[in-house]
Design a protein around this motif. Structure first.
Motif, PDB file in Angstrom:
ATOM      1  N   LEU A  40       0.833  -1.214   0.000  1.00 25.44           N
ATOM      2  CA  LEU A  40       0.000   0.000   0.000  1.00 25.44           C
ATOM      3  C   LEU A  40       0.857   1.248   0.000  1.00 25.44           C
ATOM      4  N   GLY A  41       2.014   1.197   0.649  1.00 30.10           N
ATOM      5  CA  GLY A  41       2.898   2.359   0.753  1.00 30.10           C
ATOM      6  C   GLY A  41       4.172   2.135  -0.029  1.00 30.10           C
ATOM      7  N   THR A  42       5.308   2.271   0.653  1.00 27.67           N
ATOM      8  CA  THR A  42       6.598   2.122  -0.023  1.00 27.67           C
ATOM      9  C   THR A  42       6.839   0.683  -0.467  1.00 27.67           C
ATOM     10  N   TRP A  43       7.614   0.527  -1.541  1.00 25.05           N
ATOM     11  CA  TRP A  43       7.987  -0.818  -1.994  1.00 25.05           C
ATOM     12  C   TRP A  43       9.122  -1.385  -1.162  1.00 25.05           C
ATOM     13  N   GLU A  44       9.750  -0.537  -0.335  1.00 28.14           N
ATOM     14  CA  GLU A  44      10.947  -0.986   0.378  1.00 28.14           C
ATOM     15  C   GLU A  44      10.603  -1.951   1.518  1.00 28.14           C
ATOM     16  N   VAL A  45      11.435  -2.955   1.668  1.00 30.25           N
ATOM     17  CA  VAL A  45      11.221  -3.963   2.704  1.00 30.25           C
ATOM     18  C   VAL A  45      12.460  -4.063   3.579  1.00 30.25           C
ATOM     19  N   GLU A  46      12.275  -4.610   4.772  1.00 30.56           N
ATOM     20  CA  GLU A  46      13.435  -4.936   5.616  1.00 30.56           C
ATOM     21  C   GLU A  46      13.226  -6.308   6.225  1.00 30.56           C
ATOM     22  N   VAL A  47      14.324  -7.043   6.306  1.00 30.52           N
ATOM     23  CA  VAL A  47      14.272  -8.404   6.835  1.00 30.52           C
ATOM     24  C   VAL A  47      14.563  -8.349   8.336  1.00 30.52           C
ATOM     25  N   ASP A  48      13.778  -9.084   9.108  1.00 29.94           N
ATOM     26  CA  ASP A  48      13.915  -9.104  10.562  1.00 29.94           C
ATOM     27  C   ASP A  48      15.356  -9.452  10.953  1.00 29.94           C
ATOM     28  N   PRO A  49      16.005  -8.576  11.745  1.00 30.08           N
ATOM     29  CA  PRO A  49      17.412  -8.814  12.085  1.00 30.08           C
ATOM     30  C   PRO A  49      17.591  -9.989  13.046  1.00 30.08           C
ATOM     31  N   VAL A  50      16.530 -10.383  13.732  1.00 29.75           N
ATOM     32  CA  VAL A  50      16.646 -11.474  14.699  1.00 29.75           C
ATOM     33  C   VAL A  50      16.397 -12.817  14.025  1.00 29.75           C
ATOM     34  N   ASP A  51      15.231 -12.972  13.356  1.00 30.64           N
ATOM     35  CA  ASP A  51      14.957 -14.309  12.777  1.00 30.64           C
ATOM     36  C   ASP A  51      15.546 -14.458  11.374  1.00 30.64           C
ATOM     37  N   LYS A  52      15.984 -13.354  10.765  1.00 29.05           N
ATOM     38  CA  LYS A  52      16.657 -13.373   9.451  1.00 29.05           C
ATOM     39  C   LYS A  52      15.739 -13.840   8.298  1.00 29.05           C
TER      40      LYS A  52
END
Ligand code: MF3
Ligand code: CO
Ligand code: CO
Length: 272
Positions: free
Chosen positions: A212-224
Protein backbone atom coordinates in the motif's frame (compact mmCIF):
# COMPACT_ATOMS: atom_id res chain seq x y z
CA UNK A 1 21.07 -17.38 -10.95
CA UNK A 2 20.52 -15.04 -13.91
CA UNK A 3 23.06 -16.46 -16.41
CA UNK A 4 21.98 -20.04 -15.83
CA UNK A 5 20.27 -21.90 -18.66
CA UNK A 6 16.49 -21.96 -18.43
CA UNK A 7 15.43 -25.58 -18.55
CA UNK A 8 12.83 -26.78 -21.06
CA UNK A 9 10.89 -29.53 -19.33
CA UNK A 10 10.25 -32.88 -21.00
CA UNK A 11 6.71 -34.23 -21.23
CA UNK A 12 7.55 -36.69 -18.45
CA UNK A 13 8.76 -33.90 -16.16
CA UNK A 14 5.72 -31.78 -16.98
CA UNK A 15 3.39 -34.60 -15.94
CA UNK A 16 5.22 -34.83 -12.60
CA UNK A 17 5.10 -31.03 -12.16
CA UNK A 18 1.32 -31.18 -12.68
CA UNK A 19 1.04 -33.62 -9.79
CA UNK A 20 3.15 -31.68 -7.25
CA UNK A 21 1.53 -28.40 -8.29
CA UNK A 22 -1.98 -29.82 -7.88
CA UNK A 23 -1.03 -31.12 -4.43
CA UNK A 24 0.14 -27.63 -3.40
CA UNK A 25 -3.07 -26.12 -4.82
CA UNK A 26 -5.27 -28.57 -2.91
CA UNK A 27 -3.43 -27.92 0.35
CA UNK A 28 -3.91 -24.17 -0.15
CA UNK A 29 -7.66 -24.75 -0.71
CA UNK A 30 -7.75 -26.69 2.57
CA UNK A 31 -6.06 -23.79 4.39
CA UNK A 32 -8.75 -21.43 3.08
CA UNK A 33 -11.49 -23.73 4.35
CA UNK A 34 -9.99 -24.04 7.84
CA UNK A 35 -8.87 -20.43 8.33
CA UNK A 36 -10.57 -18.81 11.34
CA UNK A 37 -10.05 -15.79 13.60
CA UNK A 38 -8.47 -17.07 16.81
CA UNK A 39 -6.32 -19.77 15.21
CA UNK A 40 -2.54 -19.44 15.42
CA UNK A 41 -0.15 -19.49 12.48
CA UNK A 42 1.42 -22.55 14.15
CA UNK A 43 -1.94 -24.31 13.62
CA UNK A 44 -1.78 -23.40 9.91
CA UNK A 45 1.72 -24.89 9.85
CA UNK A 46 0.48 -28.12 11.43
CA UNK A 47 -2.40 -28.30 8.95
CA UNK A 48 -0.11 -27.81 5.95
CA UNK A 49 2.53 -30.18 7.30
CA UNK A 50 0.05 -32.99 7.99
CA UNK A 51 -1.82 -32.56 4.71
CA UNK A 52 1.45 -32.63 2.76
CA UNK A 53 2.80 -35.71 4.54
CA UNK A 54 -0.56 -37.47 4.16
CA UNK A 55 -0.05 -37.18 0.37
CA UNK A 56 3.35 -38.86 0.64
CA UNK A 57 4.98 -35.50 -0.13
CA UNK A 58 7.43 -33.24 1.70
CA UNK A 59 6.86 -29.55 2.57
CA UNK A 60 9.64 -27.81 0.60
CA UNK A 61 10.11 -24.87 3.02
CA UNK A 62 11.06 -27.07 6.00
CA UNK A 63 14.82 -26.71 6.54
CA UNK A 64 15.19 -24.89 3.19
CA UNK A 65 18.26 -22.71 3.83
CA UNK A 66 17.40 -23.20 7.50
CA UNK A 67 13.72 -22.13 7.32
CA UNK A 68 12.26 -23.65 10.51
CA UNK A 69 8.66 -24.45 9.43
CA UNK A 70 6.65 -26.15 6.67
CA UNK A 71 4.85 -23.09 5.26
CA UNK A 72 5.24 -19.30 5.19
CA UNK A 73 2.52 -17.28 6.93
CA UNK A 74 2.77 -13.53 6.30
CA UNK A 75 0.32 -11.27 8.14
CA UNK A 76 -0.50 -7.61 7.28
CA UNK A 77 2.81 -5.67 6.95
CA UNK A 78 4.76 -8.90 6.51
CA UNK A 79 5.67 -9.10 2.81
CA UNK A 80 6.81 -12.74 2.73
CA UNK A 81 8.66 -15.51 4.61
CA UNK A 82 6.67 -15.07 7.83
CA UNK A 83 7.45 -17.90 10.26
CA UNK A 84 4.46 -19.69 11.83
CA UNK A 85 4.23 -19.35 15.62
CA UNK A 86 1.94 -18.30 18.47
CA UNK A 87 0.45 -15.25 16.69
CA UNK A 88 -3.35 -15.60 16.56
CA UNK A 89 -5.35 -14.43 13.56
CA UNK A 90 -7.49 -11.41 14.43
CA UNK A 91 -10.58 -10.15 12.61
CA UNK A 92 -9.38 -7.57 10.06
CA UNK A 93 -6.03 -9.28 9.39
CA UNK A 94 -4.92 -10.31 5.92
CA UNK A 95 -2.60 -13.29 5.70
CA UNK A 96 -0.63 -14.78 2.84
CA UNK A 97 -0.12 -18.52 3.10
CA UNK A 98 2.60 -19.84 0.77
CA UNK A 99 2.53 -23.61 0.19
CA UNK A 100 5.30 -25.50 -1.60
CA UNK A 101 5.02 -29.26 -2.07
CA UNK A 102 7.84 -31.65 -3.09
CA UNK A 103 6.64 -34.92 -4.58
CA UNK A 104 8.30 -37.50 -6.84
CA UNK A 105 11.30 -35.24 -7.45
CA UNK A 106 9.48 -31.98 -8.27
CA UNK A 107 8.31 -28.86 -6.41
CA UNK A 108 4.97 -27.05 -6.83
CA UNK A 109 4.62 -23.53 -5.38
CA UNK A 110 1.47 -21.45 -4.82
CA UNK A 111 0.23 -18.82 -2.39
CA UNK A 112 -2.79 -16.65 -1.68
CA UNK A 113 -3.81 -13.85 0.62
CA UNK A 114 -6.84 -14.55 2.82
CA UNK A 115 -9.23 -12.25 4.67
CA UNK A 116 -9.75 -12.89 8.38
CA UNK A 117 -13.34 -11.80 8.98
CA UNK A 118 -14.29 -8.32 7.76
CA UNK A 119 -11.28 -6.26 6.66
CA UNK A 120 -10.67 -2.55 5.99
CA UNK A 121 -11.13 -1.07 2.50
CA UNK A 122 -7.33 -0.59 2.42
CA UNK A 123 -6.73 -4.28 3.11
CA UNK A 124 -9.20 -5.23 0.41
CA UNK A 125 -7.57 -2.84 -2.07
CA UNK A 126 -4.03 -4.15 -1.68
CA UNK A 127 -5.25 -7.77 -1.76
CA UNK A 128 -7.38 -7.32 -4.87
CA UNK A 129 -4.61 -5.40 -6.67
CA UNK A 130 -2.20 -8.25 -5.88
CA UNK A 131 -4.70 -10.84 -7.13
CA UNK A 132 -5.41 -8.93 -10.34
CA UNK A 133 -1.76 -8.15 -11.02
CA UNK A 134 -1.00 -11.89 -11.03
CA UNK A 135 -3.93 -12.58 -13.34
CA UNK A 136 -2.87 -9.82 -15.76
CA UNK A 137 0.71 -11.13 -15.77
CA UNK A 138 -0.44 -14.70 -16.47
CA UNK A 139 -2.32 -13.37 -19.50
CA UNK A 140 0.90 -12.12 -21.20
CA UNK A 141 2.82 -15.40 -20.81
CA UNK A 142 3.27 -17.35 -24.04
CA UNK A 143 6.04 -18.75 -26.25
CA UNK A 144 7.87 -15.77 -27.78
CA UNK A 145 6.97 -13.21 -25.10
CA UNK A 146 9.76 -11.87 -22.89
CA UNK A 147 10.30 -12.22 -19.16
CA UNK A 148 10.18 -8.41 -18.90
CA UNK A 149 6.60 -8.31 -20.20
CA UNK A 150 5.55 -9.75 -16.83
CA UNK A 151 6.97 -6.95 -14.67
CA UNK A 152 5.81 -4.37 -17.18
CA UNK A 153 2.15 -5.31 -16.79
CA UNK A 154 2.36 -5.78 -13.00
CA UNK A 155 4.06 -2.45 -12.28
CA UNK A 156 1.87 -0.55 -14.75
CA UNK A 157 -1.32 -1.88 -13.22
CA UNK A 158 -0.34 -1.79 -9.51
CA UNK A 159 1.09 1.75 -9.59
CA UNK A 160 -1.98 2.92 -11.51
CA UNK A 161 -4.02 1.71 -8.52
CA UNK A 162 -1.80 3.69 -6.12
CA UNK A 163 0.14 0.66 -4.87
CA UNK A 164 3.84 -0.26 -5.14
CA UNK A 165 5.70 -3.38 -6.27
CA UNK A 166 8.30 -5.13 -4.08
CA UNK A 167 11.70 -5.40 -5.79
CA UNK A 168 13.71 -7.51 -3.35
CA UNK A 169 11.96 -10.82 -4.11
CA UNK A 170 11.16 -12.33 -7.51
CA UNK A 171 9.37 -15.21 -9.13
CA UNK A 172 11.61 -18.09 -10.12
CA UNK A 173 12.11 -21.14 -12.25
CA UNK A 174 11.04 -24.31 -10.45
CA UNK A 175 11.19 -28.05 -11.00
CA UNK A 176 13.68 -30.48 -9.49
CA UNK A 177 14.92 -27.44 -7.59
CA UNK A 178 12.76 -25.08 -5.52
CA UNK A 179 14.41 -21.96 -7.00
CA UNK A 180 16.29 -21.81 -10.32
CA UNK A 181 16.47 -19.72 -13.52
CA UNK A 182 14.77 -17.62 -14.73
CA UNK A 183 14.46 -14.84 -12.19
CA UNK A 184 11.03 -13.29 -12.75
CA UNK A 185 11.01 -9.61 -11.76
CA UNK A 186 7.62 -8.16 -10.92
CA UNK A 187 8.74 -4.63 -11.89
CA UNK A 188 9.84 -3.02 -15.14
CA UNK A 189 13.37 -4.07 -16.17
CA UNK A 190 16.06 -1.45 -16.72
CA UNK A 191 17.61 -1.05 -20.19
CA UNK A 192 20.35 -3.63 -20.62
CA UNK A 193 19.02 -6.00 -17.96
CA UNK A 194 18.79 -9.60 -19.11
CA UNK A 195 15.37 -10.14 -20.68
CA UNK A 196 15.14 -13.67 -22.07
CA UNK A 197 12.41 -14.87 -24.38
CA UNK A 198 9.88 -17.31 -22.96
CA UNK A 199 9.77 -20.69 -24.65
CA UNK A 200 7.21 -23.50 -24.48
CA UNK A 201 8.26 -25.97 -21.79
CA UNK A 202 9.68 -23.41 -19.36
CA UNK A 203 8.17 -23.58 -15.87
CA UNK A 204 8.35 -20.70 -13.40
CA UNK A 205 6.36 -18.86 -10.75
CA UNK A 206 4.88 -15.39 -10.82
CA UNK A 207 4.31 -14.09 -7.28
CA UNK A 208 3.88 -10.31 -7.08
CA UNK A 209 4.15 -8.73 -3.64
CA UNK A 210 2.12 -5.51 -3.68
CA UNK A 211 2.36 -2.82 -0.99
CA UNK A 212 0.00 0.00 0.00
CA UNK A 213 2.90 2.36 0.75
CA UNK A 214 6.60 2.12 -0.02
CA UNK A 215 7.99 -0.82 -1.99
CA UNK A 216 10.95 -0.99 0.38
CA UNK A 217 11.22 -3.96 2.70
CA UNK A 218 13.44 -4.94 5.62
CA UNK A 219 14.27 -8.40 6.84
CA UNK A 220 13.92 -9.10 10.56
CA UNK A 221 17.41 -8.81 12.09
CA UNK A 222 16.65 -11.47 14.70
CA UNK A 223 14.96 -14.31 12.78
CA UNK A 224 16.66 -13.37 9.45
CA UNK A 225 13.51 -14.40 7.48
CA UNK A 226 10.44 -12.23 8.14
CA UNK A 227 10.35 -9.47 5.49
CA UNK A 228 8.27 -6.43 6.46
CA UNK A 229 7.38 -3.22 4.64
CA UNK A 230 9.67 -0.42 5.85
CA UNK A 231 6.68 1.82 6.57
CA UNK A 232 4.69 -1.05 8.15
CA UNK A 233 1.81 -0.52 5.73
CA UNK A 234 -0.03 -3.55 4.34
CA UNK A 235 1.34 -5.98 1.75
CA UNK A 236 -0.43 -8.76 -0.18
CA UNK A 237 0.71 -11.53 -2.53
CA UNK A 238 -0.58 -14.28 -4.81
CA UNK A 239 1.52 -16.94 -6.54
CA UNK A 240 1.04 -19.54 -9.24
CA UNK A 241 3.42 -21.99 -10.94
CA UNK A 242 3.07 -21.79 -14.75
CA UNK A 243 4.05 -23.86 -17.78
CA UNK A 244 4.72 -21.80 -20.93
CA UNK A 245 2.89 -23.17 -23.99
CA UNK A 246 2.68 -22.14 -27.66
CA UNK A 247 -0.70 -20.47 -27.17
CA UNK A 248 -0.23 -19.09 -23.65
CA UNK A 249 0.37 -20.95 -20.46
CA UNK A 250 -0.98 -23.70 -18.27
CA UNK A 251 -1.51 -22.62 -14.66
CA UNK A 252 -0.13 -25.75 -13.01
CA UNK A 253 -1.37 -24.67 -9.56
CA UNK A 254 -4.87 -23.80 -10.81
CA UNK A 255 -7.64 -24.55 -8.32
CA UNK A 256 -10.75 -26.46 -9.30
CA UNK A 257 -12.77 -24.68 -6.56
CA UNK A 258 -12.66 -21.08 -5.34
CA UNK A 259 -10.61 -20.30 -2.24
CA UNK A 260 -12.68 -19.80 0.90
CA UNK A 261 -11.95 -16.56 2.76
CA UNK A 262 -10.39 -15.00 -0.32
CA UNK A 263 -12.17 -15.53 -3.64
CA UNK A 264 -15.73 -14.29 -3.68
CA UNK A 265 -18.00 -16.53 -5.69
CA UNK A 266 -19.88 -14.43 -8.21
CA UNK A 267 -23.49 -15.18 -7.28
CA UNK A 268 -24.85 -14.55 -10.76
CA UNK A 269 -22.14 -16.67 -12.42
CA UNK A 270 -22.89 -19.55 -10.10
CA UNK A 271 -26.57 -19.52 -11.10
CA UNK A 272 -25.92 -19.40 -14.86
N1 MF3 B 1 7.56 -20.25 -1.29
C1 MF3 B 1 8.44 -19.12 -1.35
C2 MF3 B 1 8.49 -18.70 -2.80
O1 MF3 B 1 7.47 -18.48 -3.34
C3 MF3 B 1 9.80 -19.39 -0.82
C4 MF3 B 1 9.84 -19.72 0.61
S1 MF3 B 1 11.46 -20.03 1.04
C5 MF3 B 1 11.30 -20.49 2.65
O2 MF3 B 1 9.48 -18.69 -3.46
F1 MF3 B 1 12.43 -20.93 2.99
F2 MF3 B 1 10.92 -19.44 3.32
F3 MF3 B 1 10.37 -21.41 2.74
CO1 CO C 1 7.81 -19.10 -5.29
CO1 CO D 1 5.87 -19.71 -2.76
Amino acid sequence: MSREIIEIKSDRDIEKMRVSCQMAAETLVLVGERLRAGMTTEEINTLVHKDTVRRGAVPSPLNYHGFPKSVCTSINEVVCHGIPGPRRLLPGDIINVDVTTYYNGFHGDTSATFYVGAVSPQARLVTEVARRSLDLAIAVVRDGARIGDIGEVIQGYAEGEGCSVVRDFAGHGIGRRFHCAPQVAHYRLKKGEENPRLRAGMVFTIEPMINLGTWEVEVDPVDKWTARTRDRKLSAQFEHTLLVTQQGCEVLTRRSVPLANSETVDLLASVL
